[in-house]
Enzyme design. Structure first.
Site, PDB file in Angstrom:
ATOM      1  N   TYR A 238    -137.360   5.162 -35.669  1.00 48.39           N
ATOM      2  CA  TYR A 238    -136.283   5.549 -34.869  1.00 48.39           C
ATOM      3  C   TYR A 238    -136.530   7.030 -34.246  1.00 48.39           C
ATOM      4  CZ  TYR A 238    -131.690   6.401 -33.179  1.00 48.39           C
ATOM      5  OH  TYR A 238    -130.433   6.820 -32.679  1.00 48.39           O
ATOM      6  N   ALA A 239    -136.863   7.889 -35.405  1.00 45.91           N
ATOM      7  CA  ALA A 239    -137.029   9.125 -35.072  1.00 45.91           C
ATOM      8  C   ALA A 239    -138.180   9.588 -34.281  1.00 45.91           C
ATOM      9  CB  ALA A 239    -137.069  10.115 -36.381  1.00 45.91           C
TER      10      ALA A 239
HETATM   11  N1  LIG Z   1    -123.951   5.970 -32.973  1.00 52.90           N
HETATM   12  C1  LIG Z   1    -124.604   7.008 -33.423  1.00 52.90           C
HETATM   13  O1  LIG Z   1    -124.006   7.898 -33.898  1.00 52.90           O
HETATM   14  C2  LIG Z   1    -125.920   7.632 -32.601  1.00 52.90           C
HETATM   15  C3  LIG Z   1    -126.486   8.875 -32.761  1.00 52.90           C
HETATM   16  C4  LIG Z   1    -127.489   9.065 -32.182  1.00 52.90           C
HETATM   17  C5  LIG Z   1    -128.054   8.332 -31.108  1.00 52.90           C
HETATM   18  N2  LIG Z   1    -127.348   7.343 -30.544  1.00 52.90           N
HETATM   19  C6  LIG Z   1    -127.866   6.353 -29.745  1.00 52.90           C
HETATM   20  O2  LIG Z   1    -126.888   5.803 -28.475  1.00 52.90           O
HETATM   21  C7  LIG Z   1    -127.247   4.829 -27.968  1.00 52.90           C
HETATM   22  C8  LIG Z   1    -126.045   3.900 -28.278  1.00 52.90           C
HETATM   23  O3  LIG Z   1    -125.879   3.574 -29.776  1.00 52.90           O
HETATM   24  P1  LIG Z   1    -124.667   3.020 -30.313  1.00 52.90           P
HETATM   25  O4  LIG Z   1    -124.337   3.470 -31.535  1.00 52.90           O
HETATM   26  O5  LIG Z   1    -123.721   2.740 -29.437  1.00 52.90           O
HETATM   27  O6  LIG Z   1    -125.269   1.285 -30.733  1.00 52.90           O
HETATM   28  P2  LIG Z   1    -125.071  -0.093 -30.626  1.00 52.90           P
HETATM   29  O7  LIG Z   1    -126.087  -0.852 -31.395  1.00 52.90           O
HETATM   30  O8  LIG Z   1    -123.419  -0.253 -30.919  1.00 52.90           O
HETATM   31  O9  LIG Z   1    -125.199  -0.249 -28.941  1.00 52.90           O
HETATM   32  C9  LIG Z   1    -126.585  -0.373 -28.510  1.00 52.90           C
HETATM   33  C10 LIG Z   1    -126.646  -1.423 -27.070  1.00 52.90           C
HETATM   34  O10 LIG Z   1    -127.917  -1.520 -26.790  1.00 52.90           O
HETATM   35  C11 LIG Z   1    -128.376  -2.929 -26.397  1.00 52.90           C
HETATM   36  N3  LIG Z   1    -129.512  -3.178 -26.374  1.00 52.90           N
HETATM   37  C12 LIG Z   1    -130.327  -3.346 -27.443  1.00 52.90           C
HETATM   38  N4  LIG Z   1    -131.664  -3.736 -27.389  1.00 52.90           N
HETATM   39  C13 LIG Z   1    -131.749  -3.819 -25.702  1.00 52.90           C
HETATM   40  C14 LIG Z   1    -132.747  -4.159 -24.918  1.00 52.90           C
HETATM   41  N5  LIG Z   1    -133.810  -4.437 -25.261  1.00 52.90           N
HETATM   42  N6  LIG Z   1    -132.293  -3.946 -23.457  1.00 52.90           N
HETATM   43  C15 LIG Z   1    -131.075  -3.699 -23.272  1.00 52.90           C
HETATM   44  N7  LIG Z   1    -130.058  -3.565 -24.093  1.00 52.90           N
HETATM   45  C16 LIG Z   1    -130.198  -3.534 -25.390  1.00 52.90           C
HETATM   46  C17 LIG Z   1    -127.426  -3.681 -27.641  1.00 52.90           C
HETATM   47  O11 LIG Z   1    -127.204  -4.848 -27.165  1.00 52.90           O
HETATM   48  C18 LIG Z   1    -125.965  -3.012 -27.426  1.00 52.90           C
HETATM   49  O12 LIG Z   1    -125.087  -3.057 -26.585  1.00 52.90           O
HETATM   50  C19 LIG Z   1    -128.474   4.373 -28.770  1.00 52.90           C
HETATM   51  O13 LIG Z   1    -129.708   4.652 -27.892  1.00 52.90           O
HETATM   52  C20 LIG Z   1    -128.471   5.330 -30.154  1.00 52.90           C
HETATM   53  O14 LIG Z   1    -129.844   5.387 -30.572  1.00 52.90           O
HETATM   54  C21 LIG Z   1    -126.218   6.763 -31.348  1.00 52.90           C
END
Ligand SMILES: NC(=O)c1ccc[n+]([C@@H]2O[C@H](COP(=O)([O-])OP(=O)(O)OC[C@H]3O[C@@H](n4cnc5c(N)ncnc54)[C@H](O)[C@@H]3O)[C@@H](O)[C@H]2O)c1
Length: 267
Positions: A156-157
């Site tokens: 991931y990182a």
């Molecule tokens: N939640 C946090 O604290 C956090 C921290 C750092 C970064 N992020 C980043 O923010 C973004 C959203 O995170 P989140 O916490 O809402 O995650 P989440 O898992 O709730 O949502 C991710 C979404 O991406 C969709 N997805 C997955 N694979 C896919 C693909 N191949 N094509 C299209 N859509 C796809 C999923 O269906 C889901 O709706 C991500 O990129 C995550 O890495 C989140």
């Protein structure tokens, strides 16, 4: 000074749930014609109904960010429907983990393919349109993990560090077309990706102790930043990563300040 996004057209990837969903709803509430894409059909249907109930403009498409043919179809359909495409938010992501010695090759590929290659493919899909317009905003979800990764998050990182560097290169390449490219580092926002707020109390305290502003982030915190970055107010910001993580990256041991504040309160 006001953020005015009325009439702009945005695509938000992976917006069927989590932070992306909030970004899509917030943009739509600001008058943006918002195109939601995701791989989860049920979540797309749910947000479609929510858009209808709230009278928001936009559409929903099943689209895997790893599938360039599908991306091209979706971008084509968006331009045909709305005539322009102003904002791309590359939010879709996964965070499968594991210690390097036991990390499956498939898990490594999944992170890199969705988080990094998916961002690249989506950009490749929209760039011709934005170049023709000589304007556009590309906003990529990175993570504080791009800078301070956690144990067990090598895949991931690495993918998010890739997003951060990709953002800088692309910003450089698209400057002549007045297209800005930025990324953001959200955290720590409880979602179905991490279940932060459902962990045992002790684990939650340990995580919160790493934050300067000692509370979980909200999806709104991120959506508000996206509105700013997408707006004309941010027209001179490009090629950077904006931290929206309550100061996760600010100091080494933020807990020290809380201990001192507590002592001060008892003086
Ligand atoms: N939640 C946090 O604290 C956090 C921290 C750092 C970064 N992020 C980043 O923010 C973004 C959203 O995170 P989140 O916490 O809402 O995650 P989440 O898992 O709730 O949502 C991710 C979404 O991406 C969709 N997805 C997955 N694979 C896919 C693909 N191949 N094509 C299209 N859509 C796809 C999923 O269906 C889901 O709706 C991500 O990129 C995550 O890495 C989140």
């Amino acid at each position: 000074m006001q953020i005015d996004l009325q009439g702009k057209v945005a695509i938000v990837t992976g917006a069927g749930r989590g932070i992306g969903r909030e970004i899509a709803l917030t943009l739509a509430s600001e008058g943006v014609i918002t195109v939601v894409t995701d791989v989860n059909e049920a979540n797309l249907e749910a947000i479609k109904q929510e858009f209808e109930q709230l009278g928001y403009q936009g559409s929903q498409y099943l689209c895997d960010v790893r599938d360039f043919n599908r991306i091209q179809q979706v971008v084509g359909a968006v331009v045909e429907s709305y005539g322009h495409l102003d904002i791309l938010v590359n939010n879709a992501g996964v965070a499968a983990g594991g210690m390097v010695t036991s990390l499956q090759e498939e898990v490594w590929d999944l992170n890199l393919d969705i988080n990094l290659k998916g961002t690249f493919l989506m950009c490749k899909g929209v760039i011709p349109v934005m170049k023709r317009q000589r304007s556009g905003r590309i906003i990529n979800a990175a993570s504080f993990a791009a800078i301070v990764p956690s144990i067990g998050s090598a895949a991931y990182a690495s993918s998010k560090a890739g997003v951060s560097q990709f953002t800088r290169v692309l910003a450089g390449e698209l400057g002549p077309w007045n297209i800005t490219v930025n990324c953001y580092a959200p955290g720590m926002i409880p979602t179905d990706m991490n279940h932060f707020a459902e962990r045992p109390e002790k684990d939650q305290e340990r995580l919160l102790d790493t934050l300067t502003l000692r509370r979980w982030g909200s999806k709104d915190d991120v959506a508000n930043l996206i509105c700013f970055l997408a707006s004309d107010l941010a027209e001179y910001i490009t090629g950077t990563m904006i931290d929206v993580s309550g100061g996760k990256l600010a100091t080494q041991i933020p807990k020290v300040a809380y201990e001192r504040a507590e002592a001060e309160n008892h003086e």
